[in-house]
Design an enzyme around this catalytic site. Structure first.
Site, PDB file in Angstrom:
ATOM      1  N   LYS A 162       8.182  19.719  23.417  1.00 49.50           N
ATOM      2  CA  LYS A 162       9.306  20.309  23.769  1.00 49.50           C
ATOM      3  C   LYS A 162      10.567  20.646  23.079  1.00 49.50           C
ATOM      4  O   LYS A 162      11.110  21.786  23.017  1.00 49.50           O
ATOM      5  CB  LYS A 162      10.064  19.206  24.883  1.00 49.50           C
ATOM      6  CG  LYS A 162       9.498  19.044  26.456  1.00 49.50           C
ATOM      7  CD  LYS A 162       9.543  20.032  27.369  1.00 49.50           C
ATOM      8  CE  LYS A 162       8.393  21.111  27.008  1.00 49.50           C
ATOM      9  NZ  LYS A 162       7.281  20.939  27.688  1.00 49.50           N
ATOM     10  N   GLU A 183       4.041  15.429  24.173  1.00 48.12           N
ATOM     11  CA  GLU A 183       4.951  16.193  24.763  1.00 48.12           C
ATOM     12  C   GLU A 183       6.357  16.292  24.598  1.00 48.12           C
ATOM     13  O   GLU A 183       7.028  17.352  24.305  1.00 48.12           O
ATOM     14  CB  GLU A 183       4.815  15.708  26.403  1.00 48.12           C
ATOM     15  CG  GLU A 183       5.727  16.435  27.459  1.00 48.12           C
ATOM     16  CD  GLU A 183       5.316  18.116  27.603  1.00 48.12           C
ATOM     17  OE1 GLU A 183       4.520  18.498  26.640  1.00 48.12           O
ATOM     18  OE2 GLU A 183       6.389  18.487  28.011  1.00 48.12           O
ATOM     19  N   GLU A 202       9.397  23.775  21.040  1.00 45.34           N
ATOM     20  CA  GLU A 202       9.253  24.955  21.785  1.00 45.34           C
ATOM     21  C   GLU A 202      10.944  25.598  21.837  1.00 45.34           C
ATOM     22  O   GLU A 202      11.095  26.780  21.937  1.00 45.34           O
ATOM     23  CB  GLU A 202       8.818  24.652  23.091  1.00 45.34           C
ATOM     24  CG  GLU A 202       7.417  24.584  23.357  1.00 45.34           C
ATOM     25  CD  GLU A 202       6.963  24.454  24.925  1.00 45.34           C
ATOM     26  OE1 GLU A 202       6.302  25.038  25.367  1.00 45.34           O
ATOM     27  OE2 GLU A 202       7.529  23.367  25.215  1.00 45.34           O
ATOM     28  N   TRP A 205       5.102  41.782  26.613  1.00 42.24           N
ATOM     29  CA  TRP A 205       4.859  40.547  25.476  1.00 42.24           C
ATOM     30  C   TRP A 205       3.968  41.210  24.644  1.00 42.24           C
ATOM     31  O   TRP A 205       2.765  41.444  24.895  1.00 42.24           O
ATOM     32  CB  TRP A 205       4.450  39.376  26.223  1.00 42.24           C
ATOM     33  CG  TRP A 205       4.489  38.309  25.191  1.00 42.24           C
ATOM     34  CD1 TRP A 205       5.583  37.264  24.964  1.00 42.24           C
ATOM     35  CD2 TRP A 205       3.350  37.415  24.501  1.00 42.24           C
ATOM     36  NE1 TRP A 205       5.132  36.268  24.277  1.00 42.24           N
ATOM     37  CE2 TRP A 205       4.159  36.500  23.996  1.00 42.24           C
ATOM     38  CE3 TRP A 205       2.285  38.159  24.313  1.00 42.24           C
ATOM     39  CZ2 TRP A 205       3.056  35.742  23.081  1.00 42.24           C
ATOM     40  CZ3 TRP A 205       1.448  37.335  23.299  1.00 42.24           C
ATOM     41  CH2 TRP A 205       1.849  36.352  23.036  1.00 42.24           C
ATOM     42  N   HIS A 242      -1.150   6.857   8.313  1.00 39.60           N
ATOM     43  CA  HIS A 242      -2.352   7.658   7.736  1.00 39.60           C
ATOM     44  C   HIS A 242      -1.859   9.066   7.696  1.00 39.60           C
ATOM     45  O   HIS A 242      -2.485  10.100   7.452  1.00 39.60           O
ATOM     46  CB  HIS A 242      -3.395   7.817   8.862  1.00 39.60           C
ATOM     47  CG  HIS A 242      -4.203   6.419   8.900  1.00 39.60           C
ATOM     48  ND1 HIS A 242      -4.921   5.808   8.070  1.00 39.60           N
ATOM     49  CD2 HIS A 242      -3.774   5.724   9.884  1.00 39.60           C
ATOM     50  CE1 HIS A 242      -4.999   4.417   8.376  1.00 39.60           C
ATOM     51  NE2 HIS A 242      -4.734   4.511   9.717  1.00 39.60           N
ATOM     52  N   LYS A 298       5.594  32.211  29.558  1.00 40.74           N
ATOM     53  CA  LYS A 298       5.418  31.301  30.669  1.00 40.74           C
ATOM     54  C   LYS A 298       3.881  31.220  31.076  1.00 40.74           C
ATOM     55  O   LYS A 298       3.488  30.237  31.278  1.00 40.74           O
ATOM     56  CB  LYS A 298       6.334  31.558  31.666  1.00 40.74           C
ATOM     57  CG  LYS A 298       6.116  30.606  33.121  1.00 40.74           C
ATOM     58  CD  LYS A 298       7.054  29.282  32.436  1.00 40.74           C
ATOM     59  CE  LYS A 298       6.820  28.151  33.677  1.00 40.74           C
ATOM     60  NZ  LYS A 298       7.083  26.760  32.944  1.00 40.74           N
ATOM     61  N   ASN A 303      -0.631  44.705  32.155  1.00 45.33           N
ATOM     62  CA  ASN A 303      -0.723  43.335  31.547  1.00 45.33           C
ATOM     63  C   ASN A 303      -2.163  43.154  31.650  1.00 45.33           C
ATOM     64  O   ASN A 303      -2.934  43.113  32.278  1.00 45.33           O
ATOM     65  CB  ASN A 303      -0.023  42.535  32.577  1.00 45.33           C
ATOM     66  CG  ASN A 303      -0.130  40.998  32.150  1.00 45.33           C
ATOM     67  OD1 ASN A 303      -0.543  40.712  31.422  1.00 45.33           O
ATOM     68  ND2 ASN A 303       0.372  40.151  33.368  1.00 45.33           N
ATOM     69  N   GLY A 304      -2.293  42.763  30.029  1.00 41.78           N
ATOM     70  CA  GLY A 304      -3.763  42.052  29.867  1.00 41.78           C
ATOM     71  C   GLY A 304      -4.009  43.147  28.482  1.00 41.78           C
ATOM     72  O   GLY A 304      -3.234  43.478  27.845  1.00 41.78           O
ATOM     73  N   ARG A 349       8.909  35.144  32.312  1.00 44.37           N
ATOM     74  CA  ARG A 349       7.406  34.777  31.710  1.00 44.37           C
ATOM     75  C   ARG A 349       7.286  35.056  30.309  1.00 44.37           C
ATOM     76  O   ARG A 349       6.268  34.813  29.733  1.00 44.37           O
ATOM     77  CB  ARG A 349       6.734  36.086  32.516  1.00 44.37           C
ATOM     78  CG  ARG A 349       6.593  35.902  33.823  1.00 44.37           C
ATOM     79  CD  ARG A 349       5.972  37.171  34.765  1.00 44.37           C
ATOM     80  NE  ARG A 349       4.558  37.625  34.388  1.00 44.37           N
ATOM     81  CZ  ARG A 349       3.584  37.039  34.953  1.00 44.37           C
ATOM     82  NH1 ARG A 349       3.588  36.368  36.220  1.00 44.37           N
ATOM     83  NH2 ARG A 349       2.424  37.393  34.304  1.00 44.37           N
ATOM     84  N   CYS A 375       3.286  39.862  29.893  1.00 46.86           N
ATOM     85  CA  CYS A 375       4.014  40.856  30.352  1.00 46.86           C
ATOM     86  C   CYS A 375       4.223  40.924  31.979  1.00 46.86           C
ATOM     87  O   CYS A 375       3.443  39.896  32.749  1.00 46.86           O
ATOM     88  CB  CYS A 375       2.864  42.032  30.375  1.00 46.86           C
ATOM     89  SG  CYS A 375       2.580  42.255  28.642  1.00 46.86           S
TER      90      CYS A 375
HETATM   91  C1  G6P Z   1       2.327  28.654  28.029  1.00 47.81           C
HETATM   92  C2  G6P Z   1       3.782  27.801  28.748  1.00 47.81           C
HETATM   93  C3  G6P Z   1       3.419  26.241  28.629  1.00 47.81           C
HETATM   94  C4  G6P Z   1       2.348  25.810  29.226  1.00 47.81           C
HETATM   95  C5  G6P Z   1       1.042  26.632  28.865  1.00 47.81           C
HETATM   96  C6  G6P Z   1      -0.163  26.417  29.787  1.00 47.81           C
HETATM   97  O1  G6P Z   1       2.226  28.107  26.602  1.00 47.81           O
HETATM   98  O2  G6P Z   1       4.914  28.004  27.898  1.00 47.81           O
HETATM   99  O3  G6P Z   1       4.529  25.736  29.356  1.00 47.81           O
HETATM  100  O4  G6P Z   1       1.913  24.670  29.341  1.00 47.81           O
HETATM  101  O5  G6P Z   1       1.111  27.981  28.608  1.00 47.81           O
HETATM  102  O6  G6P Z   1       0.272  27.144  31.103  1.00 47.81           O
HETATM  103  P1  G6P Z   1      -0.465  26.843  32.513  1.00 47.81           P
HETATM  104  O7  G6P Z   1       0.315  27.745  33.554  1.00 47.81           O
HETATM  105  O8  G6P Z   1      -1.746  26.879  32.339  1.00 47.81           O
HETATM  106  O9  G6P Z   1       0.037  25.349  32.790  1.00 47.81           O
END
Ligand code: G6P
Length: 612
Positions: A489, A485, A492, A73, A508, A607, A99-100, A27, A2
């Site tokens: 990516k 990673e 996502e 959100w 395995h 985000k 937000n929260g 965000r 949010c």
């Molecule tokens: C969300 C974002 C990721 C990020 C993760 C941790 O899932 O989409 O890109 O790695 O949060 O966020 P931070 O701000 O703690 O790195």
């Protein structure tokens, strides 16, 4: 998650709110809304993007110089127009954005229903709005006092802004465990979840602390109290942020811009911390706590998402170069276990945003157990930066694309510097190797630039595999976290199911999935495991898998057997992840674009995950 934006001053609030909401889009959200006061509360809310909200407002003239806006959100209640914020009180006097999560909203709601309140939405936020109304009307209290008392009854996390129809000259804002920044203009104030909607108006800001309630007034005054009703002195800071850092410029997306910024952002992370010619490296936040670091029994790294993966690379680095034992923990798991954390342990929180709720909670737990807290954070002034005993910023600049790219390489750069620094101070790295690592680290930005020049080739490979429904990423040693990673990516932003695996573990389980439709991305740049990874590639080929190999320039052995190769400059093994991850970022980017996906705002993702 949010996003909050609010304005009070002399200008029309609506355009400021809409522009602010657009700045907060990154965000992650599923609906948005505004409430502007002009005698009456004018409230517009809409499921979808901010553009849908603007279309919904259409030709209505939303006038007024005080207002609040929100991107939601969904947590409680599905994403729809009714659950979108702002919410209003039963007497239609108050309007609130949040937000929260209000964890005890259910008993509060039941108590309010008994008092005659009725609710339109499924949200915890509407309950809070009615609670403030109840306290305000029952005891005939000023709005800020009603907010304060209501918040003493709430369990959970909140950043809120409240607009009161009967008090058009003030806004009330409060926070606990969710970020809130107040921008101070000339006879005007801005309130937002982060600085991005504020910087084009003013650079003077105050970051609210947990359990603080701020009142901003049209006459230019700002006052802050804590939840115990004690007056607090606002600490005004100057934002060090430029507008073009949060705009796309000539790029089609923030993600691509951020991938291309990496030569510069890695350099910024190293600036002032390393000089290969003079033969030194130092990391400020550690220098002041050197004794603790040298004597640390163990380092625990706590993080989420991509930051957790950077932490895993940290484990390999610290153990190899500094011989310190490391555990890497998902913050969300650590916080709910009864972990063994003792005095003498160092807990490193890795976080781009510095606001991730689980990482923050894990830090609170470690603090209670007297560990030293060290934060590696990108967003200056964020909650994690302020909670930790010491720390270092990665200086990657604002990262707007939801999928983390330059923050990841910033985190890995910082962890690499730290491991070399500690390893050398502990006498674990011989001088010649130390000098070589420093030289190589300084070469990383130009080598990343050379990888970026391969973009067209990577795009071609993307076009060949874009229709896959599954993908496997394999790596060994330092390249195992890189495989994780790469897979993260891809899923996502392109919604292709992808798994990252240690190459040898493939036998395995995932080997059962391999057939001619399965692209297998093998990250094969670490020479110490070269023979082994060649065997792994043979195993994939024997089952007709399509191999895309990331290799060192001139590696003719793998070139012979892989279907596609991406050649990248060689480097010392501990520095490999800083290079090998870059082609994987570009590969997922191009696949996602070719599949018509929104790379900057992938569905359902946020985000900054400010709720657990
Ligand atoms: C969300 C974002 C990721 C990020 C993760 C941790 O899932 O989409 O890109 O790695 O949060 O966020 P931070 O701000 O703690 O790195």
């Amino acid at each position: 998650m949010c996003g909050i934006v609010a304005y009070i001053g002399k200008q029309d609030a609506y355009p400021i709110l809409i522009k602010g909401l657009k700045r907060l889009e990154y965000r992650g959200y599923d609906s948005s809304g505004v409430s502007v006061l002009n005698g009456d509360l004018q409230i517009f809310k809409k499921k979808g993007k901010v553009k849908d909200l603007v279309d919904h407002v259409g030709n209505h003239r939303v006038k007024g110089t005080v207002g609040i806006g929100h991107t939601r959100w969904a947590t409680h209640g599905k994403p729809n127009d009714i659950n979108a914020h702002p919410h209003v009180s039963g007497n239609k006097r108050l309007s609130l954005i949040h937000n929260g999560i209000i964890e005890n909203y259910q008993p509060l709601k039941e108590a309010l229903i008994k008092l005659g309140h009725t609710f339109e939405s499924d949200t915890d936020t509407e309950v809070l709005t009615h609670l403030i109304e109840e306290i305000q009307t029952r005891d005939d209290l000023p709005i800020d006092e009603a907010v304060r008392i209501a918040l003493t009854k709430v369990i959970g996390a909140y950043a809120i802004v409240v607009l009161d129809k009967e008090n058009p000259d003030i806004l009330v804002a409060a926070r606990k465990a969710s970020p809130l920044v107040i921008g101070i203009g000339r006879d005007e104030f801005f309130v937002a979840s982060d600085a991005s909607p504020i910087i084009e108006h003013t650079k003077k800001v105050v970051y609210l602390n947990d359990e603080e309630i701020a009142v901003v007034k049209r006459d230019g005054t700002l006052s802050i109290k804590n939840i115990d009703n004690q007056i607090q002195n606002p600490f005004i800071e100057e934002l060090d942020l430029k507008l073009d850092a949060i705009e796309k410029g000539d790029f089609d997306s923030f993600m691509l811009k951020e991938i291309y910024e990496q030569p510069e952002s890695i350099l910024d992370c190293m600036r002032g911390r390393i000089n290969a010619e003079e033969g030194w490296i130092k990391v400020g936040g550690v220098e002041t706590k050197m004794e603790e670091f040298l004597n640390a029994k163990r380092i625990i790294i706590a993080a989420c998402g991509t930051s957790w993966i950077a932490g895993l690379i940290g484990e390999y680095l610290f153990e190899e170069l500094a011989r310190i034992s490391v555990e890497v923990e998902y913050a969300s798991e650590l916080r709910y276990r009864n972990p063994i954390i003792e005095e003498g342990d160092i807990v490193i929180a890795l976080s781009q945003s510095g606001e991730t709720a689980d990482t923050l909670a894990a830090l609170h737990l470690a603090k209670d157990k007297n560990a030293l807290l060290y934060g590696i954070v990108n967003v200056v002034g964020s909650s994690i930066a302020r909670l930790t005993d010491t720390g270092s910023y990665i200086h990657a600049g604002p990262e707007i694309g939801v999928a983390s790219t330059k923050a990841f390489t910033g985190q890995v750069t910082l962890l690499t510097m730290l491991a070399i620094y500690l390893g050398y101070e502990k006498g674990r790295i011989p001088r010649p190797y130390y000098a070589q690592l420093l030289r190589e680290l300084e070469n990383i930005p130009s080598k990343v630039k050379r990888i970026l020049e391969k973009d067209d080739h990577i795009k071609y490979i993307a076009s060949e595999i874009k229709d896959a429904t599954n993908a496997l990423y394999l790596g060994r040693g330092y390249n195992f976290p890189v495989a994780l990673e790469g897979a993260l990516k891809l899923k996502e932003i392109s919604y292709i199911h992808a798994e990252g695996y240690p190459a040898a573990e493939m036998k395995h389980g995932p080997i059962a999935l391999i057939d001619e439709n399965m692209p297998v991305v093998v990250i094969a740049t670490n020479m110490s495991a070269h023979d082994k990874i060649v065997s792994n590639i043979q195993e994939v080929k024997a089952r007709k898998g399509v191999v895309i190999a990331i290799i060192n320039e001139g590696d003719n052995v793998i070139k012979e057997i892989a279907d596609y190769v991406i050649e990248i400059p060689a480097t010392d093994e501990p520095l490999t992840p800083l290079l090998s991850v870059v082609p994987l970022q570009l590969l997922s980017y191009h696949i996602a674009i070719m599949r018509g996906c929104n790379v900057d705002q992938p569905r359902n993702l946020a985000k900054s995950v400010t709720v657990e």
